[in-house]
Write an enzyme that holds these catalytic residues in place. Structure first.
Site, PDB file in Angstrom:
ATOM      1  N   LYS A  65     -54.862  -0.404   0.188  1.00  0.00           N
ATOM      2  CA  LYS A  65     -55.873  -1.380   0.592  1.00  0.00           C
ATOM      3  C   LYS A  65     -56.430  -1.847  -0.550  1.00  0.00           C
ATOM      4  O   LYS A  65     -56.227  -1.584  -1.821  1.00  0.00           O
ATOM      5  CB  LYS A  65     -56.892  -0.515   1.523  1.00  0.00           C
ATOM      6  CG  LYS A  65     -56.226  -0.115   2.822  1.00  0.00           C
ATOM      7  CD  LYS A  65     -55.576  -1.051   3.408  1.00  0.00           C
ATOM      8  CE  LYS A  65     -55.394  -0.679   4.956  1.00  0.00           C
ATOM      9  NZ  LYS A  65     -54.622   0.636   5.326  1.00  0.00           N
TER      10      LYS A  65
HETATM   11  C1  LIG Z   1     -54.667   0.904   7.216  1.00  0.00           C
HETATM   12  C2  LIG Z   1     -55.031   0.571   8.432  1.00  0.00           C
HETATM   13  C3  LIG Z   1     -55.645   1.359   9.106  1.00  0.00           C
HETATM   14  C4  LIG Z   1     -55.867   2.750   9.059  1.00  0.00           C
HETATM   15  O1  LIG Z   1     -56.677   3.050   7.919  1.00  0.00           O
HETATM   16  P1  LIG Z   1     -56.871   4.541   7.378  1.00  0.00           P
HETATM   17  O2  LIG Z   1     -57.896   4.563   6.314  1.00  0.00           O
HETATM   18  O3  LIG Z   1     -55.296   4.882   6.631  1.00  0.00           O
HETATM   19  O4  LIG Z   1     -56.855   5.366   8.636  1.00  0.00           O
HETATM   20  C5  LIG Z   1     -56.168   0.882  10.405  1.00  0.00           C
HETATM   21  N1  LIG Z   1     -55.875  -0.572  10.721  1.00  0.00           N
HETATM   22  C6  LIG Z   1     -55.385  -1.404   9.849  1.00  0.00           C
HETATM   23  C7  LIG Z   1     -55.118  -2.843  10.417  1.00  0.00           C
HETATM   24  C8  LIG Z   1     -54.771  -0.911   8.790  1.00  0.00           C
HETATM   25  O5  LIG Z   1     -54.223  -1.630   7.797  1.00  0.00           O
END
Ligand SMILES: *Cc1c(COP(=O)(O)O)cnc(C)c1O
Length: 377
Positions: A177
């Protein structure tokens, strides 16, 4: 190899981790609290609750807002599977909504309106690729129907307008992210009572934490709800504080790289569409493009990999996965399905420069030309 996503981690993160180890308190404590406050402030929110992941945060937010069996929650299918999974965790039912168009792959208000029933209780917006959905339109949509509005803001960390559209929002700090704590998430809620419930749900439903008991602010605790262990720890919060300070510069680089992609794609690959042509606020998390119809995407991706360019697909639609097809057969989302067939995500991260963008668009132009001319590879 130019990767689709890559975290930036260095000496500052190492020093922050070492400081936590020297302090000796590694589970949830003062750094988690400082990270919550700093992250809230960066987005103009009053407060926040740090959790173990965005997925955990979505689960807790939906519970705290009172969603459960018999309720329907509108969700896009063009998202990561966690968005829909979090609805199922509560016993509620996800109802998949199409995107607006292949050049605007955000949840469609008109399809959402068509899928409302008496059981619809909430909408989850996903800031796909980092782009913010239309705030006023969605607030009106929710208000006029008495629906809760929740943001899956996993793609939008650092975008000042993100997390302030609806009743609650959740961010992700997973390794790919815009900023990372390896695993981690952050929850905002408009109503302080909802945020307090999330805080309690995150730690076993206990009415006070270990740190509060140690510091004498609480002597015992009660358990007044069925909670979970979805806490963040001091090591992650320490990395998060460092990353958060660097995030505005990284997001500015992402914005510049995305703008350069738009210029270079128009020049080098005029039949490749970069969605979101109309300006809207974005954290530029990923760079999905739309390939011309009829292109063999796998062959193109293999060709690009040979040129040192990694690509990815965001996303296979959630309703197309076996688990979801078995539970929700017959879902038909033509625009989502076409986008999913033709989309390809190109490398985008703040370690890149404009020269890297040009390498990618030239490699993409070559790979497309190979397929057109059907030159053997
Ligand atoms: C990465 C992501 C998640 C999940 O995030 P985590 O922190 O890995 O649980 C949920 N929704 C979207 C759109 C994502 O890209």
């Amino acid at each position: 190899m130019l990767l689709v996503a890559e975290p930036i981690l260095g000496e500052e993160e190492k020093a922050a981790l070492a400081a936590v180890i020297d302090d000796g308190w590694i589970t949830m404590g003062d750094r988690v609290r400082a990270f919550e406050q700093a992250f809230a402030e960066a987005h103009g929110a009053r407060d926040a609750v740090a959790v173990g992941s965005c997925t955990a945060g979505l689960h807790l937010v939906l519970l705290a807002l009172g969603l459960g069996p018999g309720d329907e929650v509108l969700v896009p299918s063009m998202t990561f599977v966690a968005t829909a999974n979090s609805v199922l965790y509560t016993g509620a039912t996800p109802v998949f909504v199409d995107i607006e168009g292949v050049d605007l792959p955000l949840i469609s208000p008109s399809d959402a309106a068509a899928k409302c029933t008496e059981r619809t209780k909430a909408v989850i917006l996903v800031h796909y690729a980092g782009y913010l959905p239309d705030r006023e339109a969605w607030r009106d949509f929710a208000q006029s129907r008495g629906l809760l509005l929740i943001e899956d803001a996993a793609h939008a960390a650092g975008l000042p307008q993100a997390g302030r559209i609806g009743d609650a929002a959740v961010f992700s700090f997973y390794g790919n992210k815009n900023m990372t704590t390896a695993e981690g998430g952050m929850v905002f809620a408009e109503d302080d009572a909802v945020l307090d419930t999330v805080r309690q749900l995150r730690a076993h439903g206990m009415t006070s934490g270990a740190r509060q008991r140690l510091t004498g602010h609480a002597s015992g605790y009660d358990v007044t709800m069925l909670g979970f262990n979805h806490r963040m720890d001091e090591l992650r919060a320490a990395i998060g504080l460092v990353q958060l300070a660097r995030l505005p510069a990284w997001n500015a680089t992402r914005r510049d790289l995305a703008a350069h992609y738009r210029r270079r794609l128009a020049q080098d690959c005029p039949d490749v569409v970069m969605p979101f042509a109309d300006p809207r606020p974005s954290a530029h998390h990923i760079l999905p493009v739309l390939l011309p119809a009829g292109i063999d995407r796998q062959r193109l991706a293999d060709d690009l990999r040979g040129d040192g360019v990694q690509t990815s697909v965001h996303y296979a639609p959630v309703h197309s996965f076996t688990f979801y097809r078995e539970r929700f057969p017959g879902v038909n989302l033509p625009r989502t399905e076409e986008f999913a067939r033709r989309t390809l995500s190109l490398p985008l991260h703040p370690k890149m420069g404009t020269d890297d963008v040009e390498s990618v668009t030239r490699a993409l132009a070559r790979a497309l030309a190979h397929q057109r001319e059907d030159v053997p590879q």
